[in-house]
Motif scaffolding. Structure first.
Motif, short mmCIF file in Angstrom:
data_model
loop_
_atom_site.label_atom_id
_atom_site.label_comp_id
_atom_site.label_asym_id
_atom_site.label_seq_id
_atom_site.Cartn_x
_atom_site.Cartn_y
_atom_site.Cartn_z
N LYS A 70 0.80 -1.22 0.00
CA LYS A 70 0.00 0.00 0.00
C LYS A 70 0.83 1.27 0.00
CE LYS A 70 -3.95 -2.16 2.34
NZ LYS A 70 -4.86 -2.11 3.51
N GLU A 97 2.55 2.66 -2.32
CA GLU A 97 2.37 3.50 -3.51
C GLU A 97 1.10 4.33 -3.42
OE1 GLU A 97 4.74 0.68 -6.70
OE2 GLU A 97 2.67 0.25 -6.17
N ALA A 98 0.04 3.76 -2.84
CA ALA A 98 -1.18 4.54 -2.60
C ALA A 98 -0.92 5.64 -1.59
CB ALA A 98 -2.30 3.62 -2.12
N ILE A 110 0.61 8.96 -2.84
CA ILE A 110 -0.28 9.99 -3.38
C ILE A 110 -0.56 11.05 -2.32
CG2 ILE A 110 -2.59 10.45 -4.29
CD1 ILE A 110 -2.54 7.69 -5.56
N VAL A 165 6.51 4.90 -10.07
CA VAL A 165 5.89 3.66 -9.62
C VAL A 165 6.32 2.51 -10.53
CG1 VAL A 165 3.67 2.44 -9.36
CG2 VAL A 165 3.90 4.82 -8.61
N LYS A 169 -2.77 -2.52 -9.78
CA LYS A 169 -2.55 -1.46 -8.79
C LYS A 169 -2.27 -0.12 -9.47
CE LYS A 169 2.40 -2.07 -8.70
NZ LYS A 169 3.62 -1.76 -8.00
N GLU A 170 -1.50 -0.13 -10.60
CA GLU A 170 -1.16 1.13 -11.24
C GLU A 170 -2.38 1.81 -11.85
OE1 GLU A 170 0.54 -2.27 -13.88
OE2 GLU A 170 0.35 -1.79 -11.74
N ILE A 229 -3.87 3.76 -8.99
CA ILE A 229 -3.01 4.89 -8.66
C ILE A 229 -3.18 6.01 -9.69
CG2 ILE A 229 -0.60 5.63 -8.49
CD1 ILE A 229 -0.01 2.81 -7.38
N LYS A 284 -6.44 7.93 -9.14
CA LYS A 284 -6.52 8.74 -7.93
C LYS A 284 -5.49 9.86 -7.87
CE LYS A 284 -8.33 4.89 -5.15
NZ LYS A 284 -8.02 3.96 -4.03
N SER A 285 -4.39 9.70 -8.57
CA SER A 285 -3.28 10.64 -8.41
C SER A 285 -3.61 12.02 -8.97
CB SER A 285 -2.02 10.10 -9.08
OG SER A 285 -0.96 11.04 -8.94
N VAL A 306 2.04 10.32 -13.03
CA VAL A 306 2.65 9.10 -12.51
C VAL A 306 3.55 8.51 -13.59
CG1 VAL A 306 2.22 6.75 -11.67
CG2 VAL A 306 0.69 8.61 -10.99
#
Length: 257
Positions: free
Chosen positions: A196, A198-199, A202, A215, A231-232, A235, A238-239, A243
């Protein structure tokens, strides 16, 4: 070469200027390309790209390319153009398009940056570098180093809060590389573990007003990744900042010890 894939001309100005600035900092040429649905549209798209370039402050050598093709040819185009870095325009709210692009980019051997139309011009003053326990995390260090050396970036390392020592070992190896060059970096311990971190990066990016997150892309897709997205994908959605994804090199790692 810094390669920029632009599809929507009317919203591509900030993306293009960001790529031009990075190309100048890295002393690279710039390639600007688009896809069209039919060969008879190539000339018109080339004119549009030329007009877009004419409105930018451009100090680097630039080449324009238009292809009657689809995004699955991105890896081949990058090899043909000998690109070292890829910008990809990402229209806001196109979730299905994100997953298609991620799948089409899985064979890329260069870093690729997704750029939403809502983003401001790329600011590399601070770079967020989440660090987990996987061995391929080390591949991100060379790109963080390039930003630190040539763009004056401060690299903020976010170390996963794991029970084991693999993430910390990765961070130590990165620091050995960073210490060879004169740029600033810091190390911060995350609250989350490697799954988690990487999340969490953010949230750190928003707090630090950073300009980019680096990432590692998924090495393989499991069933959940196929059904709900890797997962990416989450990300990217949401980012609030660009990224940069780095594909793991499958030929560099053993499957087991």
């Amino acid at each position: 070469m810094i390669l920029v894939q632009i599809q929507q001309i009317n919203t591509g100005q900030i993306l293009l200027q960001s790529a031009l600035t990075l190309a100048a900092q890295l002393k690279k040429t710039l390639g600007v390309f688009s896809f069209v649905d039919a060969n008879e549209h190539v000339a018109a798209k080339e004119d549009e790209l030329n007009a877009l370039l004419a409105g930018q402050h451009n100090t680097v050598e630039t080449q324009i390319l238009v292809r009657d093709s689809k995004t699955y040819t991105l890896p081949a185009i990058c090899e043909e153009m000998e690109a070292s870095f890829l910008f990809i325009q990402l229209p806001d709210g196109h979730s299905k398009f994100i997953r298609t692009l991620l799948n089409d980019c899985r064979d890329l051997r260069i870093p690729y940056l997704f750029y939403k139309d809502s983003f401001k011009e790329l600011n590399l003053a601070k770079v967020i570098l989440p660090i987990g326990f996987l061995e391929e995390e080390l591949e991100k260090a060379q790109f963080a180093t390039a930003f630190g050396r040539f763009c004056g970036s401060e690299v903020k390392m976010l170390l996963a809060n794991d029970y084991g020592s693999k993430a910390a070992t990765n961070a130590d190896k990165m620091k050995l590389l960073f210490d060879k060059f004169a740029f600033r970096y810091t190390l911060e311990k995350a609250q989350k573990d490697s799954f988690k971190v990487e999340a969490e990066s953010i949230q750190l990016a928003e707090k630090e007003q950073a300009g980019i997150i680096i990432v590692s892309a998924s090495r393989d897709y499991g069933l959940d990744d196929i059904l709900f997205g890797p997962k990416e994908y989450h990300i990217l959605k949401k980012s609030p900042i660009p990224v940069l994804l780095v594909n793991p090199r499958g030929d560099l790692y053993a499957l087991c010890d």
